[in-house]
Design an enzyme around this catalytic site. Structure first.
Site, PDB file in Angstrom:
ATOM      1  N   TRP A 177       0.809  -1.220   0.000  1.00 36.33           N
ATOM      2  CA  TRP A 177       0.000   0.000   0.000  1.00 36.33           C
ATOM      3  C   TRP A 177       0.844   1.271   0.000  1.00 36.33           C
ATOM      4  O   TRP A 177       0.318   2.356  -0.226  1.00 36.33           O
ATOM      5  CB  TRP A 177      -0.932   0.022   1.228  1.00 36.33           C
ATOM      6  CG  TRP A 177      -0.181  -0.270   2.508  1.00 36.33           C
ATOM      7  CD1 TRP A 177      -0.088  -1.479   3.134  1.00 36.33           C
ATOM      8  CD2 TRP A 177       0.622   0.639   3.278  1.00 36.33           C
ATOM      9  NE1 TRP A 177       0.728  -1.393   4.237  1.00 36.33           N
ATOM     10  CE2 TRP A 177       1.171  -0.101   4.353  1.00 36.33           C
ATOM     11  CE3 TRP A 177       0.940   1.993   3.170  1.00 36.33           C
ATOM     12  CZ2 TRP A 177       2.014   0.469   5.306  1.00 36.33           C
ATOM     13  CZ3 TRP A 177       1.780   2.564   4.117  1.00 36.33           C
ATOM     14  CH2 TRP A 177       2.300   1.808   5.161  1.00 36.33           C
ATOM     15  N   ASN A 178       2.153   1.178   0.295  1.00 35.85           N
ATOM     16  CA  ASN A 178       2.882   2.447   0.511  1.00 35.85           C
ATOM     17  C   ASN A 178       3.194   3.198  -0.790  1.00 35.85           C
ATOM     18  O   ASN A 178       3.301   4.419  -0.775  1.00 35.85           O
ATOM     19  CB  ASN A 178       4.134   2.242   1.364  1.00 35.85           C
ATOM     20  CG  ASN A 178       5.132   1.291   0.772  1.00 35.85           C
ATOM     21  OD1 ASN A 178       4.818   0.542  -0.147  1.00 35.85           O
ATOM     22  ND2 ASN A 178       6.336   1.305   1.294  1.00 35.85           N
ATOM     23  N   LYS A 183      -2.312  -8.505  -7.612  1.00 32.87           N
ATOM     24  CA  LYS A 183      -3.140  -8.400  -6.401  1.00 32.87           C
ATOM     25  C   LYS A 183      -2.604  -7.209  -5.622  1.00 32.87           C
ATOM     26  O   LYS A 183      -1.579  -7.306  -4.945  1.00 32.87           O
ATOM     27  CB  LYS A 183      -3.022  -9.687  -5.581  1.00 32.87           C
ATOM     28  CG  LYS A 183      -4.204  -9.991  -4.682  1.00 32.87           C
ATOM     29  CD  LYS A 183      -4.386  -9.035  -3.518  1.00 32.87           C
ATOM     30  CE  LYS A 183      -3.334  -9.199  -2.458  1.00 32.87           C
ATOM     31  NZ  LYS A 183      -3.399  -8.126  -1.430  1.00 32.87           N
ATOM     32  N   ALA A 229      -2.525  -4.233  -2.683  1.00 29.79           N
ATOM     33  CA  ALA A 229      -2.883  -4.225  -1.259  1.00 29.79           C
ATOM     34  C   ALA A 229      -4.346  -3.805  -1.122  1.00 29.79           C
ATOM     35  O   ALA A 229      -4.821  -2.927  -1.854  1.00 29.79           O
ATOM     36  CB  ALA A 229      -1.974  -3.256  -0.517  1.00 29.79           C
ATOM     37  N   SER A 230      -5.056  -4.394  -0.172  1.00 24.29           N
ATOM     38  CA  SER A 230      -6.487  -4.103  -0.044  1.00 24.29           C
ATOM     39  C   SER A 230      -6.741  -2.679   0.466  1.00 24.29           C
ATOM     40  O   SER A 230      -7.821  -2.140   0.286  1.00 24.29           O
ATOM     41  CB  SER A 230      -7.150  -5.121   0.873  1.00 24.29           C
ATOM     42  OG  SER A 230      -6.486  -5.134   2.115  1.00 24.29           O
ATOM     43  N   SER A 284       6.559  -7.257   3.086  1.00 20.98           N
ATOM     44  CA  SER A 284       7.380  -7.590   4.254  1.00 20.98           C
ATOM     45  C   SER A 284       8.234  -8.839   4.001  1.00 20.98           C
ATOM     46  O   SER A 284       7.889  -9.693   3.185  1.00 20.98           O
ATOM     47  CB  SER A 284       6.470  -7.839   5.457  1.00 20.98           C
ATOM     48  OG  SER A 284       5.613  -8.929   5.178  1.00 20.98           O
ATOM     49  N   GLU A 289      11.049  -7.878  -3.252  1.00 20.21           N
ATOM     50  CA  GLU A 289      11.524  -6.587  -2.712  1.00 20.21           C
ATOM     51  C   GLU A 289      10.975  -6.526  -1.309  1.00 20.21           C
ATOM     52  O   GLU A 289       9.782  -6.281  -1.113  1.00 20.21           O
ATOM     53  CB  GLU A 289      10.946  -5.426  -3.523  1.00 20.21           C
ATOM     54  CG  GLU A 289      11.451  -5.322  -4.934  1.00 20.21           C
ATOM     55  CD  GLU A 289      12.870  -4.818  -5.025  1.00 20.21           C
ATOM     56  OE1 GLU A 289      13.453  -4.455  -3.992  1.00 20.21           O
ATOM     57  OE2 GLU A 289      13.393  -4.813  -6.144  1.00 20.21           O
ATOM     58  N   LEU A 290      11.830  -6.736  -0.302  1.00 17.73           N
ATOM     59  CA  LEU A 290      11.316  -6.931   1.061  1.00 17.73           C
ATOM     60  C   LEU A 290      11.707  -5.778   1.983  1.00 17.73           C
ATOM     61  O   LEU A 290      11.983  -4.680   1.528  1.00 17.73           O
ATOM     62  CB  LEU A 290      11.790  -8.287   1.569  1.00 17.73           C
ATOM     63  CG  LEU A 290      11.490  -9.453   0.591  1.00 17.73           C
ATOM     64  CD1 LEU A 290      12.049 -10.756   1.108  1.00 17.73           C
ATOM     65  CD2 LEU A 290       9.991  -9.569   0.314  1.00 17.73           C
ATOM     66  N   CYS A 336      10.371   1.384   2.449  1.00 17.99           N
ATOM     67  CA  CYS A 336      11.378   0.384   2.837  1.00 17.99           C
ATOM     68  C   CYS A 336      12.789   0.935   2.688  1.00 17.99           C
ATOM     69  O   CYS A 336      13.746   0.296   3.109  1.00 17.99           O
ATOM     70  CB  CYS A 336      11.184  -0.891   2.041  1.00 17.99           C
ATOM     71  SG  CYS A 336      11.018  -0.577   0.298  1.00 17.99           S
ATOM     72  N   GLU A 394      12.095  -2.314  11.411  1.00 21.04           N
ATOM     73  CA  GLU A 394      11.721  -1.204  10.545  1.00 21.04           C
ATOM     74  C   GLU A 394      10.695  -0.333  11.274  1.00 21.04           C
ATOM     75  O   GLU A 394       9.686  -0.862  11.744  1.00 21.04           O
ATOM     76  CB  GLU A 394      11.066  -1.783   9.288  1.00 21.04           C
ATOM     77  CG  GLU A 394      11.633  -1.285   8.020  1.00 21.04           C
ATOM     78  CD  GLU A 394      10.985  -1.937   6.791  1.00 21.04           C
ATOM     79  OE1 GLU A 394      11.181  -1.392   5.718  1.00 21.04           O
ATOM     80  OE2 GLU A 394      10.293  -2.952   6.901  1.00 21.04           O
TER      81      GLU A 394
HETATM   82  P1  ADP Z   1       2.790  -4.490   4.652  1.00 21.45           P
HETATM   83  O1  ADP Z   1       3.360  -4.372   6.001  1.00 21.45           O
HETATM   84  O2  ADP Z   1       3.335  -3.570   3.634  1.00 21.45           O
HETATM   85  O3  ADP Z   1       1.293  -4.567   4.623  1.00 21.45           O
HETATM   86  P2  ADP Z   1       2.700  -7.228   3.773  1.00 21.45           P
HETATM   87  O4  ADP Z   1       3.852  -8.087   3.372  1.00 21.45           O
HETATM   88  O5  ADP Z   1       1.813  -7.719   4.846  1.00 21.45           O
HETATM   89  O6  ADP Z   1       3.389  -5.861   4.162  1.00 21.45           O
HETATM   90  O7  ADP Z   1       1.812  -6.847   2.523  1.00 21.45           O
HETATM   91  C1  ADP Z   1       2.290  -6.651   1.215  1.00 21.45           C
HETATM   92  C2  ADP Z   1       1.344  -7.281   0.224  1.00 21.45           C
HETATM   93  O8  ADP Z   1       1.275  -8.679   0.515  1.00 21.45           O
HETATM   94  C3  ADP Z   1      -0.110  -6.789   0.321  1.00 21.45           C
HETATM   95  O9  ADP Z   1      -0.680  -6.803  -0.978  1.00 21.45           O
HETATM   96  C4  ADP Z   1      -0.765  -7.835   1.192  1.00 21.45           C
HETATM   97  O10 ADP Z   1      -2.148  -7.906   0.949  1.00 21.45           O
HETATM   98  C5  ADP Z   1      -0.068  -9.078   0.689  1.00 21.45           C
HETATM   99  N1  ADP Z   1      -0.088 -10.210   1.627  1.00 21.45           N
HETATM  100  C6  ADP Z   1      -0.208 -10.204   2.973  1.00 21.45           C
HETATM  101  N2  ADP Z   1      -0.233 -11.460   3.451  1.00 21.45           N
HETATM  102  C7  ADP Z   1      -0.136 -12.294   2.384  1.00 21.45           C
HETATM  103  C8  ADP Z   1      -0.114 -13.720   2.213  1.00 21.45           C
HETATM  104  N3  ADP Z   1      -0.193 -14.551   3.241  1.00 21.45           N
HETATM  105  N4  ADP Z   1      -0.024 -14.213   0.958  1.00 21.45           N
HETATM  106  C9  ADP Z   1       0.058 -13.378  -0.098  1.00 21.45           C
HETATM  107  N5  ADP Z   1       0.049 -12.041  -0.007  1.00 21.45           N
HETATM  108  C10 ADP Z   1      -0.053 -11.500   1.219  1.00 21.45           C
END
Ligand code: ADP
Length: 484
Positions: A156-157, A180, A182-183, A235, A256-257, A290, A387
């Site tokens: 989402w950032n 997909k 971020a929601s 993440s 990219e983590l 990040c 972080e």
């Molecule tokens: P952030 O802290 O930026 O939300 P996330 O790694 O949780 O970091 O989220 C990054 C992306 O990964 C978002 O699109 C989130 O919806 C998706 N995400 C979160 N959990 C899962 C999962 N178990 N499998 C696949 N995608 C995921």
């Protein structure tokens, strides 16, 4: 929010260039982090729609890969121009769902569009090679071909640029994609996909699935045999999970983590340049990137002059709703983000840190946090290893170069690092010693479409942007022509 081009506000998934509601009819809410208002109700899709998108992408791949690179590039160029022409609307849409100041959002649109432009051009430079043969009766040739359907999962950032950084090299190479987003921020992704279709990019090439069931969609994308590649930004924890899941079908992965960026200010730095660069790196997107400076190491002799100016610069940052003029720091994305910042601050203070600017929530609303500076930080604090993802500067004092490099590298992350010095020997010595994929020297903002972005260690695999970015989306095929 009033857009000049109302077609940019869409609320359903995008499959085969058509808007698709969830089969269940369910929706989820997208909220404005500045005031909690509902911006839109968006289709709550599931594995079923995801599979339909994968199949659409697989079908489209057959035709898209056959287009010439020039044809693909020309369509991408049109897409780039449409994104730029709609930049004001896209920026407003982004601020409304994400919170960042509108000027910063506009900057992200321009930066995001630059990947479309760059890879539209790079499409024509996916060269093969002719290799000198070890046997006279044969010739050795390589061609670089698109890998196939790509599953992209984005955070989402940066709701636009994290998507264009993946889609652009993918479709330039001839791949097709299922994204997909971020929601929290699906609207920017849907608007981008809409503009791609308007530009003439054929059906099935770019598909977007909206859902809050990240785990379910992630499982489908990482296990489906028609998906050949997973590209993820988010993440480290989820990156590891997706890598594990992708192992079942041996998919190529780009990750990219997380980061834990050190920023070092040496005694011989230009103080004003260092203050400006540190503010730019630390407070962009309210500290939610990040590559934000996470640990600021300042050498003893420059400490007092640097910190005095730095505290004043932080105090001067204007906090507010991102749509208001002059605002530099918007709200954090959600309550969990605020809780995390509070937890890290509490731990740091308990272990001896001193809050010298800010330190608490902001009167504007529950997701706003004061730009903060904490000093006397040490390795023992959680803020050293985690972080922050918020507007908090953690400052550490150091004496020798060796100490600074040791502190900087003391983390499992290796994304971005920064340092400030005017000494040429030190510049080379420190740049080579830092275990990071990106090093900013006398500069706090370093991302460009022309440059390779990516991390070492647990910060990821692969590079995005630059001529290297396309490598993630092609396979090298070796042709051996014998009997000559
Ligand atoms: P952030 O802290 O930026 O939300 P996330 O790694 O949780 O970091 O989220 C990054 C992306 O990964 C978002 O699109 C989130 O919806 C998706 N995400 C979160 N959990 C899962 C999962 N178990 N499998 C696949 N995608 C995921």
């Amino acid at each position: 929010m009033v857009l000049q081009n109302s077609a940019l506000l869409q609320t359903q998934s995008f499959i085969n260039n058509k808007w698709v509601a969830a089969r269940s009819g369910k929706t989820f809410k997208v909220l404005n982090p500045a005031n909690g208002a509902v911006v839109a109700n968006v289709a709550e899709c599931t594995e079923a729609e995801t599979e339909a998108a994968i199949k659409a992408a697989s079908k489209a791949f057959v035709l898209w890969r056959k287009k010439t690179a020039k044809e693909r590039g020309a369509l991408m160029r049109k897409w780039y121009e449409l994104v730029m022409a709609n930049a004001d609307d896209l920026a407003l849409l982004m601020t409304t769902e994400q919170g960042k100041p509108v000027a910063e959002a506009k900057g992200e649109i321009v930066y995001g569009a630059s990947f479309i432009e760059w890879f539209a051009e790079e499409a024509r430079r996916i060269y093969g090679e002719v290799i000198p043969t070890p046997l006279n009766d044969r010739r050795i040739i390589t061609v670089r071909q698109p890998i196939g359907v790509v599953g992209a999962i984005t955070p989402w950032n940066f709701p636009v640029s994290m998507i264009t950084r993946k889609i652009s090299p993918a479709i330039a190479a001839g791949c097709t994609v299922v994204i997909k987003p971020a929601s929290q921020t699906p609207l920017s992704a849907l608007a981008l996909a809409w503009l791609a279709a308007e530009a003439g990019i054929p059906e099935g090439v770019i598909n977007v699935i909206t859902s809050t069931d990240a785990a379910g969609i992630g499982q489908m994308l990482t296990s489906h045999p028609l998906v050949m590649k997973i590209s993820f930004t988010g993440s480290t924890k989820i990156g590891k999970l997706l890598m594990q899941q992708s192992a079942s079908t041996v998919k190529k992965v780009s990750l990219e983590l997380g980061g834990n960026a050190p920023l070092i200010v040496f005694n011989d730095a230009d103080t004003d340049v260092a203050v400006k660069g540190t503010i730019a790196s630390k407070y962009r997107n309210a500290g939610q990137t990040c590559v934000c400076a996470n640990r600021i190491f300042v050498q003893e002799k420059i400490y007092n002059s640097f910190i005095k100016k730095y505290r004043n610069a932080v105090k001067a940052l204007k906090v507010g709703d991102g749509t208001e003029a002059g605002v530099q720091i918007g709200p954090l994305i959600d309550e969990d983000a605020v809780k995390k910042v509070n937890r890290l601050l509490k731990d740091a203070v308990k272990r001896g840190a001193d809050i010298t600017v800010g330190g608490e929530g902001h009167g504007l609303g529950k997701l706003f946090f004061q730009p903060t500076v904490i000093e006397d930080c040490t390795r023992k604090m959680t803020v050293f290893s985690e972080e922050i993802f918020g507007p908090v500067s953690a400052i550490y004092k150091f004496t020798t170069d060796e100490e600074a490099i040791d502190l900087a590298n003391d983390t499992e992350y290796g994304l971005a690092a920064y340092f400030f010095t005017q000494n040429l020997n030190r510049t080379w010595h420190v740049a080579e010693a830092l275990d990071y994929g990106i090093v900013g020297i006398n500069e706090g903002i370093v991302s460009h479409a022309e440059a390779p972005f990516g991390g070492m260690k647990e910060s990821g695999i692969g590079r995005e942007g630059s001529r290297h970015g396309i490598e993630e989306y092609v396979e090298v095929k070796y042709l051996c022509m014998g009997g000559l």
